[in-house]
Design an enzyme around this catalytic site. Structure first.
Site, PDB file in Angstrom:
ATOM      1  N   TRP A 196       0.836  -1.195   0.000  1.00  0.00           N
ATOM      2  CA  TRP A 196       0.000   0.000   0.000  1.00  0.00           C
ATOM      3  C   TRP A 196       0.876   1.253   0.000  1.00  0.00           C
ATOM      4  CZ3 TRP A 196      -0.374   3.829   3.865  1.00  0.00           C
ATOM      5  CH2 TRP A 196      -1.327   4.818   3.599  1.00  0.00           C
ATOM      6  N   ASP A 365     -15.220  10.088   0.080  1.00  0.00           N
ATOM      7  CA  ASP A 365     -15.878   9.321   1.135  1.00  0.00           C
ATOM      8  C   ASP A 365     -16.542  10.229   2.168  1.00  0.00           C
ATOM      9  OD1 ASP A 365     -16.653   7.235   2.766  1.00  0.00           O
ATOM     10  OD2 ASP A 365     -14.619   6.529   3.193  1.00  0.00           O
ATOM     11  N   ARG A 441      -9.718  -2.515   7.522  1.00  0.00           N
ATOM     12  CA  ARG A 441     -10.263  -1.151   7.556  1.00  0.00           C
ATOM     13  C   ARG A 441     -11.666  -1.142   8.165  1.00  0.00           C
ATOM     14  NH1 ARG A 441     -12.077   3.331   3.397  1.00  0.00           N
ATOM     15  NH2 ARG A 441     -11.017   5.144   4.236  1.00  0.00           N
ATOM     16  N   LYS A 474     -15.717   7.495  -8.864  1.00  0.00           N
ATOM     17  CA  LYS A 474     -14.497   6.876  -8.348  1.00  0.00           C
ATOM     18  C   LYS A 474     -14.923   5.621  -7.579  1.00  0.00           C
ATOM     19  CE  LYS A 474     -10.399   7.610  -5.470  1.00  0.00           C
ATOM     20  NZ  LYS A 474      -9.672   8.560  -4.587  1.00  0.00           N
ATOM     21  N   TRP A 475     -14.572   4.453  -8.121  1.00  0.00           N
ATOM     22  CA  TRP A 475     -14.997   3.159  -7.562  1.00  0.00           C
ATOM     23  C   TRP A 475     -13.853   2.581  -6.748  1.00  0.00           C
ATOM     24  CZ3 TRP A 475     -19.560   0.165  -9.086  1.00  0.00           C
ATOM     25  CH2 TRP A 475     -19.569  -1.131  -8.565  1.00  0.00           C
ATOM     26  N   ASP A 476     -14.025   2.592  -5.418  1.00  0.00           N
ATOM     27  CA  ASP A 476     -12.946   2.188  -4.526  1.00  0.00           C
ATOM     28  C   ASP A 476     -13.187   0.769  -3.995  1.00  0.00           C
ATOM     29  OD1 ASP A 476     -10.602   2.419  -3.097  1.00  0.00           O
ATOM     30  OD2 ASP A 476     -11.178   4.262  -2.055  1.00  0.00           O
ATOM     31  N   MET A 477     -12.132   0.144  -3.487  1.00  0.00           N
ATOM     32  CA  MET A 477     -12.207  -1.184  -2.868  1.00  0.00           C
ATOM     33  C   MET A 477     -11.024  -1.279  -1.915  1.00  0.00           C
ATOM     34  SD  MET A 477     -11.391  -4.615  -2.684  1.00  0.00           S
ATOM     35  CE  MET A 477     -12.148  -6.227  -2.791  1.00  0.00           C
ATOM     36  N   ASN A 478     -11.292  -1.207  -0.614  1.00  0.00           N
ATOM     37  CA  ASN A 478     -10.238  -0.903   0.347  1.00  0.00           C
ATOM     38  C   ASN A 478      -9.767  -2.061   1.217  1.00  0.00           C
ATOM     39  OD1 ASN A 478      -9.415   1.854   0.024  1.00  0.00           O
ATOM     40  ND2 ASN A 478     -11.479   2.436   0.616  1.00  0.00           N
ATOM     41  N   CYS A 521     -10.215   2.233  -8.303  1.00  0.00           N
ATOM     42  CA  CYS A 521      -9.340   2.504  -7.168  1.00  0.00           C
ATOM     43  C   CYS A 521      -9.448   1.308  -6.231  1.00  0.00           C
ATOM     44  CB  CYS A 521      -9.759   3.792  -6.450  1.00  0.00           C
ATOM     45  SG  CYS A 521      -8.764   4.177  -4.978  1.00  0.00           S
ATOM     46  N   ASP A 543      -2.348   5.715  -3.255  1.00  0.00           N
ATOM     47  CA  ASP A 543      -2.723   6.666  -2.204  1.00  0.00           C
ATOM     48  C   ASP A 543      -1.538   7.522  -1.776  1.00  0.00           C
ATOM     49  OD1 ASP A 543      -5.335   5.853  -2.195  1.00  0.00           O
ATOM     50  OD2 ASP A 543      -5.211   4.664  -0.358  1.00  0.00           O
TER      51      ASP A 543
END
Length: 779
Positions: A196, A365, A441, A474-478, A521, A543
């Site tokens: 990361w 977010d 997370r 913005k398509w995130d996956m954390n 993302c 990031d």
């Protein structure tokens, strides 16, 4: 172009040839992959390895037909275990009758119009498709080897389809997308690894030690740990010369790349879905399709292979409606506000950003449910009216009135246990029965292998997108996947079924909203791959927005991915990730070699920085098409202390070169500015983008020029710095393209602590320069 005769198959593109053949035993032999050749009467004997006598411990594949042939000793186009090939093989099957022993022989071939895969992304606009069918007669199982030819970008795509025609259930335990055997030419392997905020570090290994080199992801994503891209170059190859092979995979889940050097000097390359926790069941009539892999070759070094991959991605992977479509300048509020925003703060940020060239405002977010921290709310889609009294529609309307477009952040694939979604559907989360799941997370993954979960995401996201005027997502996956589950299928099918479910969701939404620009993302670059780019034309690269770190990160990406797919933002200094102070021009110059956006509060910059931002955004917009879609080259630096990127327009009349310093040296060597691809006989003007220095950069040295001593951090110097600046060096040339393409030009000397005038370049630590090269049209 495909040529076939007497079981010899030749795939030609503009500049390469790929050749293999079937022999009397039914095996497929790999003969050649390299610079385009004309084969007289398809005679491949000069190209292939010749089996001679049996080695002492050899297993002979078919002694009745060939007494010397051991699968372990020759380069094969596709292989399988338990018949004499003791290297890693791309396939492992099992059924109750034959166990692990299968024997696939060449049966037939087909030339046809390219057809898409079912449920997996397929590169579009291929010139031709070749299908080779191998068959195990006794097991009644077929393997289809598919080859797509992309002539203009010198790319071959390969995949495998397994078809079970037997009444017996077939277990697919390993199914990679291809195999490539070559004679070792002292190859150097480059892979891209990291973590990361530290993605795409280039790892280099010369293939001199026998054994297997592998990189893989087991996280459920393609991951930042090991990107699916890798490269092999011959020992003598450089940036611009020599033989280089590059490989990638159009897939977003667990993957495996294996490069094995045998005792006999053969290199086997194979890649595809990772067999980790993989066991796919096929009943009679079922088939399993592997994702397409991408193979390219160039005799023009690393930059040549790089351009092949860039052209392929831009023209055959990116959704066609976004091919060569200029990307907007984004302002994202995340690093400026994090969760602590109100509508008035957002509108103030939009006002400032508009002044400095931003064209699209992205709300990150924190806009929904109880999402005031990352502990709650994920999975819910009710808008937080305390933060946004007019809802998304109200905010969007106000943003549009300012002359900007509006975008929105989502993280649809995850859920907080503290959310209405989880309380209503705890069974939708990925978790093992009777075990407490591990969190990442503070969240769990939604089980996208379930159709009802897929439908929930499609309906929820489309509902939001229909509720307001939204032009960007913005398509995130954390988080990575843990505690894998299973439903009415085998546990070994979960990871792949998850990816198929994801692709269904992405496919449906992008079809429903073809004019919305989607950006991928995953905590930055945790899922930066050609599978995601088949739906989303760009991805947030990391990031880590520290400009100096981004040079390393983006250089890694640029080996296999075009700059139009790499989202890069100008952020604040010191950076939030490293607390490093970096000049505004460096932050800007790095982001320009990608899809530029902002992620800072303009009110926290000083007057001179804001002036520079206005100057630089003008340069970017005047040359945006070249920055985003021009040919990108890495230039020989001749030093470990600086790095150079170049972009070149398609007509070769405009080029921009970024020179990025690391640490200032007392006696810096002369700096050579060179280029690639310019027209030799064309005259070009070369000039630096001229900005100004803040006098505070010189610290106590200003007292060399003042009648009284001034505190460099005192109020007098602070006041003077708002009124006085020192201009950049003057640097302008008129030269032929041949000069820049070869030796290059020698720039003005760098600062060396002994004087300053208009002929001295003051770069300082982590400083940079941007040079504009334009065809001279005066004659």
């Amino acid at each position: 172009m495909l040529k076939t005769t007497e079981n010899v198959f030749v795939l030609n593109t503009k500049s390469l040839s790929y050749v293999f053949h079937a022999d009397e035993t039914g095996l497929l032999f790999h003969d050649y992959f390299g610079k385009k050749v004309d084969l007289v009467d398809f005679d491949v004997k000069s190209l292939t390895v010749k089996p001679s006598v049996q080695k002492g411990t050899s297993t002979i594949y078919d002694e009745a037909k060939n007494k010397e042939l051991s699968m372990d000793m020759v380069p094969l186009e596709f292989s399988f275990p338990h018949k004499g090939d003791y290297k890693s093989t791309p396939i492992l099957l099992k059924n109750e009758k034959f166990g692990y022993v299968f024997d696939f022989k060449f049966d037939r071939f087909e030339q046809r119009e390219p057809k898409p895969l079912e449920g997996l992304p397929t590169p579009h606009s291929a010139n031709e498709e070749l299908v080779i069918i191998l068959k195990d007669e006794k097991a009644n199982v077929e393997l289809e080897l598919h080859y797509l030819v992309f002539e203009e970008c010198d790319v071959i795509c390969r995949n495998v389809v397994i078809v079970n025609k037997s009444e017996l259930e077939l277990s697919v335990l390993k199914a990679l997308s291809y195999q490539l055997d070559m004679v070792n030419r002292e190859f150097e392997l480059t892979t891209l690894t990291g973590g990361w905020a530290s993605e795409m570090n280039q790892q280099k290994q010369t293939l001199i030690v026998e054994g297997k080199y592998s990189v893989e992801s087991r996280t459920g994503n393609s991951s930042c740990r090991a990107n699916p891209f890798f490269m092999l170059k011959e020992k003598a190859a450089s940036l611009d010369h020599g033989d280089v092979y590059s490989f990638n995979l159009i897939y977003s889940g667990n993957h495996l790349e294996e490069i094995e050097l045998s005792h006999y000097g053969l290199v086997r390359v194979e890649a595809g879905i990772n067999p980790f926790c993989f066991d796919y069941k096929l009943k009679q009539g079922d088939k399993f399709e592997t994702p397409y892999a991408v193979l390219t070759y160039s005799d023009k070094g690393i930059n040549g292979a790089r351009l092949n991959m860039h052209h392929f991605t831009n023209n055959h992977v990116i959704p066609s409606q976004w091919n060569n479509t200029i990307r907007p300048v984004v302002i994202n509020n995340w690093e400026g506000t994090y969760f602590k925003f109100t509508e008035s703060k957002l509108l103030a940020l939009a006002n400032d950003a508009k002044k400095y060239g931003a064209e699209l405002f992205v709300l990150d977010d924190g806009w929904f449910g109880a999402r005031n921290t990352d502990y709650a709310g994920l999975g819910d889609y009710n808008v937080n009216k305390k933060k946004l009294p007019g809802g998304l529609a109200g905010l969007s309307k106000k943003i549009h009135k300012k002359g900007m477009k509006f975008g929105l952040w989502f993280e649809p694939e995850s859920v907080n246990p503290d959310s209405d979604c989880y309380r209503a559907h705890p069974d939708w989360a990925v978790k093992c029965v009777d075990r407490e799941p591990s969190l990442g997370r503070h969240e769990l993954i939604l089980d996208l292998s379930k159709k009802e979960v897929q439908d929930y995401l499609i309906n929820s996201v489309s509902g939001i997108l229909n509720s307001a005027q939204i032009e960007f997502v913005k398509w995130d996956m954390n988080r990575n996947i843990s505690d894998i589950t299973f439903n009415d299928y085998e546990p070994g099918e979960f990871f792949h079924r998850y990816i198929l479910g994801l692709y269904r969701v992405l496919g449906e939404l992008t079809k429903m909203f073809p004019n919305i620009l989607f950006e991928g993302c995953a905590s930055g670059g945790n899922r930066f791959d050609l599978g995601i780019l088949s739906y989303f034309p760009q991805i947030w690269a990391s990031d880590d927005t520290d400009a100096h770190e981004r040079i390393t990160i983006q250089s890694g990406y640029y080996l296999g991915y075009p700059q139009s797919a790499v989202s890069a933002h100008v952020s604040c200094s010191p950076s939030h990730q490293l607390l490093r102070h970096t000049p505004i021009e460096t932050r800007f110059n790095v982001a320009m070699f990608g899809v530029l956006g902002y992620e800072l509060l303009f009110k926290e910059t000083d007057k001179l920085e804001r002036k520079k931002i206005k100057q630089l955004i003008e340069v970017y917009k005047a040359n945006r098409e070249v920055f985003q879609f021009g040919d990108l080259y890495e230039l020989d630096a001749y030093s470990n202390n600086f790095h150079k990127w170049q972009v070149l327009s398609k007509d070769k009349k405009t080029s921009l070169i970024g020179h990025f310093n690391v640490l200032q040296l007392t006696h810096a060597p002369e700096t050579i500015l060179n280029a690639n691809g310019l027209l030799d006989e064309q005259k070009y003007t070369v000039g630096v983008v001229a900005l100004e220095h803040n006098i505070k950069e010189f610290g106590g040295l200003i007292n060399m020029l003042t009648p009284v001593h001034l505190n460099p951090n005192g109020w007098v110097v602070n006041m003077l710095s708002k009124k006085m600046t020192i201009p950049y060096e003057k640097e302008n040339y008129l030269v032929y393209g041949s000069v820049l393409n070869n030796k290059g030009i020698i720039l003005n000397p760098e600062w060396s602590s002994s004087g300053l005038n208009e002929g001295v370049r003051v770069l300082e630590d982590f400083g940079s320069r941007l040079y504009v090269v334009k065809a001279d049209e005066t004659n």
